[in-house]
Structures are given as structure tokens and as C-alpha cells.
Design a protein around this motif. Structure first.
Motif, PDB file in Angstrom:
ATOM      1  N   TYR A  16      42.486  43.338  40.069  1.00 10.57           N
ATOM      2  CA  TYR A  16      42.902  42.007  39.624  1.00 10.57           C
ATOM      3  C   TYR A  16      42.285  41.686  38.259  1.00 10.57           C
ATOM      4  O   TYR A  16      42.970  41.157  37.375  1.00 10.57           O
ATOM      5  CB  TYR A  16      42.509  40.939  40.641  1.00 10.57           C
ATOM      6  N   GLN A  54      44.080  43.487  35.522  1.00 11.88           N
ATOM      7  CA  GLN A  54      45.376  42.876  35.263  1.00 11.88           C
ATOM      8  C   GLN A  54      45.203  41.580  34.462  1.00 11.88           C
ATOM      9  O   GLN A  54      45.923  41.340  33.497  1.00 11.88           O
ATOM     10  CB  GLN A  54      46.096  42.584  36.574  1.00 11.88           C
ATOM     11  N   ASN A  73      44.271  42.454  30.838  1.00 11.62           N
ATOM     12  CA  ASN A  73      45.415  42.934  30.065  1.00 11.62           C
ATOM     13  C   ASN A  73      46.412  41.824  29.770  1.00 11.62           C
ATOM     14  O   ASN A  73      47.011  41.785  28.688  1.00 11.62           O
ATOM     15  CB  ASN A  73      46.102  44.107  30.780  1.00 11.62           C
ATOM     16  N   ASP A  74      46.600  40.884  30.698  1.00  9.76           N
ATOM     17  CA  ASP A  74      47.482  39.743  30.456  1.00  9.76           C
ATOM     18  C   ASP A  74      46.957  38.871  29.317  1.00  9.76           C
ATOM     19  O   ASP A  74      47.713  38.436  28.445  1.00  9.76           O
ATOM     20  CB  ASP A  74      47.655  38.902  31.717  1.00  9.76           C
TER      21      ASP A  74
END
Length: 192
Positions: free
Chosen positions: A142, A145, A148-149
Motif C-alpha cells: 500500500y 502504491q 507512486n501515486d
């Protein structure tokens, strides 16, 4: 009111509007940069927790499978490399990702060794450590992610017009994504 005053007022209003726009864009870029740093810090904290859990997991498995020393050495080496990468301020995101991926592969091998020992799989301490490790792996996924977002949003803000003008004026640079090496995309083989 004369035409000169009207022009002066229009110019002042335009200058104020441009200054406010510059401040707003600069502040949004700073906020995104800070979110990127925060995202990386969250990954770092979770990876540290995983690294701290590994010695206990290895010790528990060792008690049941002492003759699997190559797997224990692999995990120990991978953990040492990952900790060194974590503690080196010059380590890039890609280098850190590679070290952590090697540790993940070593843990995969350790889990495979544990599967061969039914008594170990029933051990309450092992089950608890395994559960904690699984939770940490989910948190790491998580956090990666999220990171990277946020990097995507930050890099987009730096690249799109007209905020790219402000970004170049104030020295904002693109950040790198947390990526897996091509070699680590291959499913690891387990050897006993």
C-alpha cells in the motif's frame, strides 16, 4: 478618472493576480513535494519494521530446520544489504527497491522452507510472526502504491503548462517511482 489611472489600476490588478497565481502554484508544488517525502518515509518505516521482524522469524524457523543454513544465510545477507541501503543517505529509490526486492525473494524462500515442516507451521510463535510479516507486506504494498501515486501527481504538476514555468523557476525536479527491477519480475525458484 483619466485613462492613465485606469491603465495603472489594470496593470496593478494584473500584477497582483499574477503574483497570487505564482504563490498558489509554488505552494501546491511544495505540498506535493512534501507528500512525496512523506510517502517515502512511510515506506521506510514499514520496511524497517519488516527488517526488525526477520531475525525473530529466522530464529523460529532455525529451531525446526537447522540444516537449511543456505536459506538462513540468504535471508541474513539480504537483510543486511537492505539495512545498509536504508541507512545510506545516497541510496537512490531504485537501489533501495532492488535491495528490498532481494529481501522479499529471500523471505519467499524462507516461507517455502517452513512449508516443509508441519510442526513449524503449527507453532504459535511462528504463526504469529508469519501473520505480522503478512500484515507488513500488505502495508508495504500500500505504501509503495501511495508513494507512486503521489510521485505521479508531483511529476505531472511539474511537467504541465503553466505550472512547469514556476517549477523550473524554483528548481523543482521530477522524482523517481518505486519500481521493481526486471530481474525481480521473474518468479524465484526455491531450492532445498
Amino acid at each position: 478618472m483619466s485613462a492613465g489611472w485606469i491603465i495603472l489600476i489594470v496593470v496593478v490588478v494584473l500584477l497582483i493576480a499574477i503574483a497570487l497565481w505564482l504563490v498558489a502554484v509554488y505552494n501546491s508544488l511544495v505540498q506535493l513535494r512534501n507528500r512525496v517525502a512523506n510517502g517515502w518515509a512511510q515506506i521506510d518505516v514499514t520496511l524497517k519494521q519488516r527488517a526488525d521482524l526477520i531475525p525473530n522469524l529466522v530464529a523460529t524457523v532455525k529451531g525446526y530446520a537447522a540444516h537449511e543454513s543456505s536459506v538462513f544465510e540468504q535471508v541474513t545477507r539480504a537483510r543486511a544489504v537492505a539495512m545498509e541501503a536504508a541507512n545510506n543517505p545516497h541510496t537512490t529509490v531504485a537501489q533501495r527497491a532492488a535491495a528490498e526486492d532481494a529481501l522479499t525473494n529471500a523471505l519467499f524462500n524462507l516461507r517455502a522452507v517452513a512449508e516443509a515442516y508441519p510442526d513449524l507451521k503449527a507453532n504459535q510463535n511462528f504463526l504469529q510472526l508469519q501473520g505480522q510479516l503478512s500484515q507488513l507486506e500488505e502495508r508495504i504494498a500500500y505504501a509503495r502504491q501511495f508513494y507512486n501515486d503521489v510521485v505521479l501527481k508531483y511529476n505531472n504538476a511539474i511537467a504541465v503548462f503553466p505550472s512547469n514555468i514556476v517549477a523550473s523557476m524554483f528548481g523543482f525536479h521530477e522524482d523517481g517511482y518505486y519500481q521493481v527491477d526486471q530481474a525481480d519480475r521473474v518468479v524465484p525458484t526455491v531450492q532445498f
